[in-house]
Design a protein around this motif. Structure first.
Motif, PDB file in Angstrom:
ATOM      1  N   THR A  16     -59.310  44.491  29.801  1.00 42.07           N
ATOM      2  CA  THR A  16     -57.481  43.833  29.244  1.00 42.07           C
ATOM      3  C   THR A  16     -56.534  44.149  29.907  1.00 42.07           C
ATOM      4  OG1 THR A  16     -58.228  42.333  27.100  1.00 42.07           O
ATOM      5  CG2 THR A  16     -56.550  43.174  27.676  1.00 42.07           C
ATOM      6  N   CYS A  19     -57.993  44.833  34.131  1.00 36.87           N
ATOM      7  CA  CYS A  19     -57.153  42.902  34.565  1.00 36.87           C
ATOM      8  C   CYS A  19     -55.501  43.148  34.707  1.00 36.87           C
ATOM      9  CB  CYS A  19     -57.557  42.049  33.781  1.00 36.87           C
ATOM     10  SG  CYS A  19     -59.038  40.913  33.663  1.00 36.87           S
ATOM     11  N   SER A  23     -53.381  44.002  38.385  1.00 34.71           N
ATOM     12  CA  SER A  23     -52.338  42.703  38.550  1.00 34.71           C
ATOM     13  C   SER A  23     -51.193  43.512  39.109  1.00 34.71           C
ATOM     14  CB  SER A  23     -51.501  41.828  37.598  1.00 34.71           C
ATOM     15  OG  SER A  23     -52.867  41.029  37.777  1.00 34.71           O
ATOM     16  N   TYR A  64     -60.735  36.692  35.455  1.00 38.20           N
ATOM     17  CA  TYR A  64     -59.505  36.556  36.081  1.00 38.20           C
ATOM     18  C   TYR A  64     -59.174  36.620  37.362  1.00 38.20           C
ATOM     19  CZ  TYR A  64     -55.337  39.588  36.851  1.00 38.20           C
ATOM     20  OH  TYR A  64     -54.693  40.037  36.968  1.00 38.20           O
ATOM     21  N   GLN A  67     -59.591  32.782  38.605  1.00 33.60           N
ATOM     22  CA  GLN A  67     -58.090  32.052  38.623  1.00 33.60           C
ATOM     23  C   GLN A  67     -56.929  32.486  39.125  1.00 33.60           C
ATOM     24  OE1 GLN A  67     -57.814  29.802  35.874  1.00 33.60           O
ATOM     25  NE2 GLN A  67     -60.011  30.496  35.548  1.00 33.60           N
ATOM     26  N   LYS A  68     -57.181  33.843  39.773  1.00 36.46           N
ATOM     27  CA  LYS A  68     -56.144  33.781  40.907  1.00 36.46           C
ATOM     28  C   LYS A  68     -55.385  32.910  42.096  1.00 36.46           C
ATOM     29  CE  LYS A  68     -54.609  38.417  41.179  1.00 36.46           C
ATOM     30  NZ  LYS A  68     -55.148  38.064  42.755  1.00 36.46           N
TER      31      LYS A  68
END
Length: 509
Positions: A16, A19, A23, A64, A67-68
């Motif tokens: 977590t 990620c 970003s 992740y 999804q981007k």
């Protein structure tokens, strides 16, 4: 520096946190979509952060990043169409394929990515549209090729023996023909056509296998079970045996039966490679490979020591005896072969009740039977049973990895005209030159509504319980009072929560 940090974040155990930091770093990247983007810069091993997440089996980071990259095309009620970017996933235009990296890694967590969207859908599309038909055709073609080679071996050029026997044990009646005598009749010409097909097939096998060895490396190419490493060794050895047989035939050298017999065994054993195309048979080939190159290879060292020791003892015992009465140990090579058969219980203990056998033969054979038949064979069975149990728990996962490896192999071997690129070019939707896979997702609205209603009822229960506890000021002195207050609280709470819950249902309706 930023690219190095991205690679380090992919390897972090706190997924977590990784990620969020990922970003944050990309938010400062000035070339987010250009060729100089931090996400597209490979490390020293040629892996981008996306590929590194797959190789390391970091499913959270992989999802992740996916999804981007996805683009919602349209949504209508419960149906949603999504475009997933498969630029680095698809092996069609990649020198270092993402799918090949996953199946070749030794980490089991990496193979779990094969069950995630859109990798699962992409592999299924490739296999069902092109991989399965081509693989079945290749299997059928290889079987016909082996039948042709087998017929050429059965009807190989032989002639009756003209020389006299050298000993009473000489049992040869036919010998190999010379090159000038081998291709005279019409049947010989038919056999020549089959032999040419066999030689051409062996050359094609070497041409197809050698570039992959140079590209991947011998250790990785032959050492990976999922990539078919043992079968690559088998098929390359088979092709070499075919070429050796051809040279011996052209030079009229006797003894071509040795490479020819090896080639027959190896060629037909390679048919098991094509079992990976079927879900019922694919996991069994993995079990056979792991048993042969794991359990059996270790067991063979122990077996060789036992056979050498007892074969030498048997030969010494029967060295002074007449070989006509008990010929299983008449010389040392025959003693080794007989002891090997006794070890595997293929034959019973040699005995001739018409003559007196040495006393030490009974003593040595008794010890051999205890060690070989009772101890070591049961040890081998236990080792293979343990391997079967371990592979059975992940056989479906291994079979899917086999399918991926086979699909990538066919995609590299076949011409581009026979295997078009999967997916949709982004130019059709104004998304650039990237390739996307279109996937439709159906969302059940009833399921989500019921979850919202359940959470609403639970929230009301918790709120009423907290308010009731504060107002009543439960007395902790007496257990009886505590039970009474809890009972009255539950009744009032249930009435209030149900009333408010039904109000929520009416408003939603």
């Amino acid at each position: 520096i930023g690219n190095t940090v991205l690679h380090i974040l992919v390897l972090q155990p706190n997924k977590t946190f990784a990620c969020h930091m990922y970003s944050l770093i990309l938010s400062y990247d000035k070339n987010k979509e250009g060729p100089g983007s931090l996400e597209l810069i490979p490390n020293n091993e040629g892996l981008t952060p996306f590929k590194l997440a797959g190789v390391e089996g970091n499913t959270v980071m992989f999802q992740y990043l996916m999804q981007k990259r996805k683009q919602n095309l349209w949504s209508f009620g419960p149906l949603t169409t999504v475009l997933y970017d498969i630029t680095e996933i698809d092996s069609w235009a990649e020198d270092q394929s993402f799918l090949e990296l996953i199946v070749s890694t030794k980490k089991r967590e990496a193979r779990q990515i094969l069950d995630l969207t859109p990798v699962k859908e992409l592999v299924s599309l490739k296999w069902n549209m092109y991989g399965r038909p081509y693989f079945c055709f290749l299997a059928l073609f290889y079987i016909f090729y082996m039948v042709c080679f087998t017929m050429c071996c059965i009807y190989r050029p032989l002639k009756p023996r003209t020389s006299n026997k050298t000993s009473s044990r000489d049992n040869t009646i036919y010998v190999q023909k010379m090159l000038q005598e081998s291709y005279v009749t019409y049947e010989d010409e038919l056999r020549l056509v089959g032999e040419l097909i066999t030689v051409i097939g062996a050359v094609v096998i070497l041409i197809l296998e050698i570039p992959d060895i140079l590209r991947v490396g011998a250790a990785k190419y032959f050492g990976q079970t999922i990539l078919g490493g043992p079968f690559h060794i088998i098929v390359i050895t088979y092709a070499c045996m075919i070429l050796v047989t051809m040279v011996m035939r052209l030079t009229s050298t006797t003894g071509e039966v040795v490479p020819m017999s090896f080639a027959l065994v190896l060629g037909w054993c390679n048919v098991m490679y094509f079992a990976r195309g079927f879900q019922m048979l694919g996991p069994f080939t993995i079990m056979i490979q792991k048993m042969i190159f794991g359990d059996l290879m270790r067991f063979c060292w122990l077996m060789a020591v036992v056979i050498l020791g007892f074969a030498s003892a048997f030969y010494i015992i029967f060295q002074t005896e007449n070989p006509e009465n008990l010929g299983q140990f008449y010389n040392y090579p025959m003693s080794l072969f007989t002891t090997f058969e006794l070890f595997l219980t293929i034959i019973d203990g040699p005995a001739n009740y018409d003559v007196d056998l040495p006393f030490m033969y009974s003593v040595v054979y008794f010890a051999f039977a205890i060690i070989a038949a009772l101890l070591m064979l049961n040890l081998l069975i236990a080792m293979m049973g343990d391997t079967h149990w371990r592979v059975a728990h992940e056989q479906d996962e291994l079979w899917r990895a086999q399918v991926v490896a086979t699909t990538v192999m066919l995609e590299r071997k076949l011409p581009r005209c026979l295997w078009p690129r999967s997916g949709i070019c982004g130019r059709e939707y104004g998304l650039g030159d990237r390739w996307y896979l279109r996937i439709e997702d159906r969302v059940d609205p009833n399921k989500h509504k019921m979850m919202r209603y359940t959470e609403a009822f639970k929230a009301q229960d918790r709120d009423n319980y907290d308010k009731g506890s504060e107002k009543m000021g439960i007395n902790m002195d007496t257990l009886y009072k505590k039970e009474l207050s809890a009972l009255s609280l539950s009744r009032s709470t249930s009435r209030t929560s149900s009333h408010r819950g039904w109000e929520i249902l009416r408003r939603n309706t």
